[in-house]
Motif scaffolding. Sequence first.
Motif, PDB file in Angstrom:
ATOM      1  N   LEU A  68     -12.324  -8.908  -3.787  1.00 44.17           N
ATOM      2  CA  LEU A  68     -12.366  -8.732  -5.232  1.00 44.17           C
ATOM      3  C   LEU A  68     -11.737  -7.141  -5.461  1.00 44.17           C
ATOM      4  CD1 LEU A  68     -16.218  -8.951  -5.832  1.00 44.17           C
ATOM      5  CD2 LEU A  68     -14.728 -10.067  -6.676  1.00 44.17           C
ATOM      6  N   TYR A  69     -11.366  -6.863  -4.928  1.00 41.00           N
ATOM      7  CA  TYR A  69     -10.690  -6.097  -4.999  1.00 41.00           C
ATOM      8  C   TYR A  69      -8.503  -5.781  -5.089  1.00 41.00           C
ATOM      9  CZ  TYR A  69      -7.853  -1.117  -4.052  1.00 41.00           C
ATOM     10  OH  TYR A  69      -7.295   0.142  -4.217  1.00 41.00           O
ATOM     11  N   VAL A  70      -8.453  -7.113  -4.225  1.00 37.22           N
ATOM     12  CA  VAL A  70      -7.398  -7.425  -4.569  1.00 37.22           C
ATOM     13  C   VAL A  70      -6.628  -7.928  -6.005  1.00 37.22           C
ATOM     14  CG1 VAL A  70      -4.922  -9.214  -3.273  1.00 37.22           C
ATOM     15  CG2 VAL A  70      -6.346  -7.537  -2.222  1.00 37.22           C
ATOM     16  N   MET A  71      -7.565  -8.779  -6.355  1.00 33.46           N
ATOM     17  CA  MET A  71      -8.149  -9.592  -7.517  1.00 33.46           C
ATOM     18  C   MET A  71      -8.004  -8.628  -8.837  1.00 33.46           C
ATOM     19  SD  MET A  71      -9.664 -13.309  -7.566  1.00 33.46           S
ATOM     20  CE  MET A  71     -10.866 -12.785  -6.362  1.00 33.46           C
ATOM     21  N   GLU A  72      -8.819  -7.293  -8.606  1.00 28.04           N
ATOM     22  CA  GLU A  72      -9.248  -6.613  -9.609  1.00 28.04           C
ATOM     23  C   GLU A  72      -8.039  -5.705  -9.782  1.00 28.04           C
ATOM     24  OE1 GLU A  72     -12.355  -3.018 -11.343  1.00 28.04           O
ATOM     25  OE2 GLU A  72     -12.284  -3.593  -8.786  1.00 28.04           O
ATOM     26  N   ASN A  73      -6.686  -4.811  -8.447  1.00 34.86           N
ATOM     27  CA  ASN A  73      -6.110  -4.633  -8.877  1.00 34.86           C
ATOM     28  C   ASN A  73      -4.766  -4.765  -8.822  1.00 34.86           C
ATOM     29  OD1 ASN A  73      -7.938  -1.935  -8.586  1.00 34.86           O
ATOM     30  ND2 ASN A  73      -8.160  -2.189  -6.486  1.00 34.86           N
ATOM     31  N   GLY A  74      -4.889  -5.886  -8.533  1.00 32.72           N
ATOM     32  CA  GLY A  74      -3.628  -6.573  -8.170  1.00 32.72           C
ATOM     33  C   GLY A  74      -2.446  -6.290  -7.643  1.00 32.72           C
ATOM     34  N   CYS A  75      -3.151  -5.441  -6.195  1.00 35.74           N
ATOM     35  CA  CYS A  75      -1.959  -5.615  -5.199  1.00 35.74           C
ATOM     36  C   CYS A  75      -1.563  -6.062  -4.279  1.00 35.74           C
ATOM     37  CB  CYS A  75      -2.823  -3.709  -4.534  1.00 35.74           C
ATOM     38  SG  CYS A  75      -4.378  -4.547  -3.897  1.00 35.74           S
ATOM     39  N   LYS A  76      -1.050  -5.788  -3.433  1.00 32.63           N
ATOM     40  CA  LYS A  76       0.328  -7.475  -2.338  1.00 32.63           C
ATOM     41  C   LYS A  76      -1.247  -7.074  -1.436  1.00 32.63           C
ATOM     42  CE  LYS A  76       4.399  -5.734  -2.957  1.00 32.63           C
ATOM     43  NZ  LYS A  76       5.847  -5.575  -2.594  1.00 32.63           N
ATOM     44  N   TRP A  77      -1.758  -7.346  -0.150  1.00 36.22           N
ATOM     45  CA  TRP A  77      -2.168  -7.918   0.628  1.00 36.22           C
ATOM     46  C   TRP A  77      -2.140  -6.412   1.954  1.00 36.22           C
ATOM     47  CZ3 TRP A  77      -6.867 -10.354   0.361  1.00 36.22           C
ATOM     48  CH2 TRP A  77      -6.994 -11.304  -0.798  1.00 36.22           C
ATOM     49  N   ARG A  78      -0.920  -6.658   2.021  1.00 30.71           N
ATOM     50  CA  ARG A  78      -0.700  -5.517   2.325  1.00 30.71           C
ATOM     51  C   ARG A  78      -0.776  -4.124   1.990  1.00 30.71           C
ATOM     52  NH1 ARG A  78       3.383  -6.921   6.432  1.00 30.71           N
ATOM     53  NH2 ARG A  78       4.078  -9.313   5.914  1.00 30.71           N
ATOM     54  N   SER A  79      -1.467  -3.600   0.766  1.00 27.09           N
ATOM     55  CA  SER A  79      -1.517  -2.726   0.490  1.00 27.09           C
ATOM     56  C   SER A  79      -3.452  -2.551   0.366  1.00 27.09           C
ATOM     57  CB  SER A  79      -0.780  -2.421  -0.437  1.00 27.09           C
ATOM     58  OG  SER A  79       0.752  -2.993  -1.004  1.00 27.09           O
ATOM     59  N   LEU A  80      -4.199  -3.574   0.571  1.00 28.28           N
ATOM     60  CA  LEU A  80      -5.158  -3.537   0.963  1.00 28.28           C
ATOM     61  C   LEU A  80      -5.964  -2.053   2.143  1.00 28.28           C
ATOM     62  CD1 LEU A  80      -7.543  -5.246   0.086  1.00 28.28           C
ATOM     63  CD2 LEU A  80      -7.537  -6.444   2.529  1.00 28.28           C
ATOM     64  N   PRO A  81      -6.928  -1.253   1.414  1.00 32.17           N
ATOM     65  CA  PRO A  81      -7.108   0.456   1.995  1.00 32.17           C
ATOM     66  C   PRO A  81      -7.948  -1.174   3.472  1.00 32.17           C
ATOM     67  CG  PRO A  81      -7.786   0.193  -0.260  1.00 32.17           C
ATOM     68  CD  PRO A  81      -7.630  -1.254  -0.333  1.00 32.17           C
ATOM     69  N   LYS A  82      -7.464   0.626   4.212  1.00 33.20           N
ATOM     70  CA  LYS A  82      -7.887   0.534   5.904  1.00 33.20           C
ATOM     71  C   LYS A  82      -9.697  -0.021   6.133  1.00 33.20           C
ATOM     72  CE  LYS A  82      -4.106   0.616   7.635  1.00 33.20           C
ATOM     73  NZ  LYS A  82      -2.645  -0.584   8.012  1.00 33.20           N
ATOM     74  N   GLU A  83     -10.156   0.593   4.588  1.00 33.27           N
ATOM     75  CA  GLU A  83     -11.273   0.870   5.068  1.00 33.27           C
ATOM     76  C   GLU A  83     -11.830  -1.203   4.701  1.00 33.27           C
ATOM     77  OE1 GLU A  83     -12.902   1.088   0.067  1.00 33.27           O
ATOM     78  OE2 GLU A  83     -11.551   2.957   1.149  1.00 33.27           O
ATOM     79  N   TYR A  84     -11.291  -2.088   4.723  1.00 32.69           N
ATOM     80  CA  TYR A  84     -11.931  -3.412   4.652  1.00 32.69           C
ATOM     81  C   TYR A  84     -11.569  -4.163   6.069  1.00 32.69           C
ATOM     82  CZ  TYR A  84     -12.290  -3.364  -0.704  1.00 32.69           C
ATOM     83  OH  TYR A  84     -13.023  -2.694  -1.877  1.00 32.69           O
ATOM     84  N   GLY A  85     -10.637  -3.542   6.835  1.00 34.26           N
ATOM     85  CA  GLY A  85     -10.202  -4.097   7.560  1.00 34.26           C
ATOM     86  C   GLY A  85      -8.605  -4.194   7.639  1.00 34.26           C
ATOM     87  N   ASP A  86      -8.482  -5.675   8.551  1.00 33.91           N
ATOM     88  CA  ASP A  86      -6.990  -5.333   8.914  1.00 33.91           C
ATOM     89  C   ASP A  86      -6.733  -6.441   7.707  1.00 33.91           C
ATOM     90  OD1 ASP A  86      -4.312  -6.296   9.700  1.00 33.91           O
ATOM     91  OD2 ASP A  86      -5.765  -7.618  11.201  1.00 33.91           O
ATOM     92  N   TRP A  87      -5.658  -6.130   6.829  1.00 31.72           N
ATOM     93  CA  TRP A  87      -5.234  -6.820   5.536  1.00 31.72           C
ATOM     94  C   TRP A  87      -5.159  -8.608   6.282  1.00 31.72           C
ATOM     95  CZ3 TRP A  87      -0.850  -9.699   4.750  1.00 31.72           C
ATOM     96  CH2 TRP A  87       0.699  -9.375   6.286  1.00 31.72           C
ATOM     97  N   HIS A  88      -4.261  -9.107   7.179  1.00 30.50           N
ATOM     98  CA  HIS A  88      -3.752  -9.982   7.736  1.00 30.50           C
ATOM     99  C   HIS A  88      -4.907 -10.997   8.136  1.00 30.50           C
ATOM    100  CE1 HIS A  88      -1.870 -13.338  10.148  1.00 30.50           C
ATOM    101  NE2 HIS A  88      -0.905 -13.167   9.211  1.00 30.50           N
ATOM    102  N   VAL A  89      -6.099 -10.110   8.573  1.00 32.29           N
ATOM    103  CA  VAL A  89      -7.085 -11.298   9.005  1.00 32.29           C
ATOM    104  C   VAL A  89      -7.946 -11.205   7.698  1.00 32.29           C
ATOM    105  CG1 VAL A  89      -9.715 -11.086  10.375  1.00 32.29           C
ATOM    106  CG2 VAL A  89      -7.765  -9.933  11.136  1.00 32.29           C
ATOM    107  N   ILE A  90      -8.182 -11.044   6.253  1.00 30.90           N
ATOM    108  CA  ILE A  90      -8.678 -10.916   5.570  1.00 30.90           C
ATOM    109  C   ILE A  90      -7.892 -12.052   4.626  1.00 30.90           C
ATOM    110  CG2 ILE A  90      -9.134  -9.833   3.327  1.00 30.90           C
ATOM    111  CD1 ILE A  90      -9.867  -7.184   4.685  1.00 30.90           C
TER     112      ILE A  90
END
Length: 135
Positions: free
Chosen positions: A34-56
Amino acid sequence: MEIEKEQYEQIAECFPKQRKPAKISNLDVLNAALYVMENGCKWRSLPKEYGDWHVIYVRINRWAKKGVLEQAFLRLQQLGVIQIQVNVVSLDSTCIKVHPDGMGALKKTECKPLEEQGEGGTPNFIWSPHLIEMG
């Protein structure tokens, strides 16, 4: 936009059971998506609080292929938790660089038969066309 634990409990049956204890819960993965969809960011730019972007990303990709995300978002909309609709995904091709050799165009080469011909007027070379798979 984040889904609360109580809201997630209402749609938990949409998600597959985890076989082993996962480092990232399904709720955290859903909130990351939902964060990626809302902000339109790349998966690699996902904040660390969510965890490892690749696993997600891998888990979201698996869920998308199996229809889990569609079912979960439909259920969330029926419950009135979220109101989103994804109709179109676009890719800006200006950011993709392709080497000129990789564009799929046929190379400009000339096949000139040898002036010398063998017996019976046939050339001394063999022309063997190669089929190029289109599509």
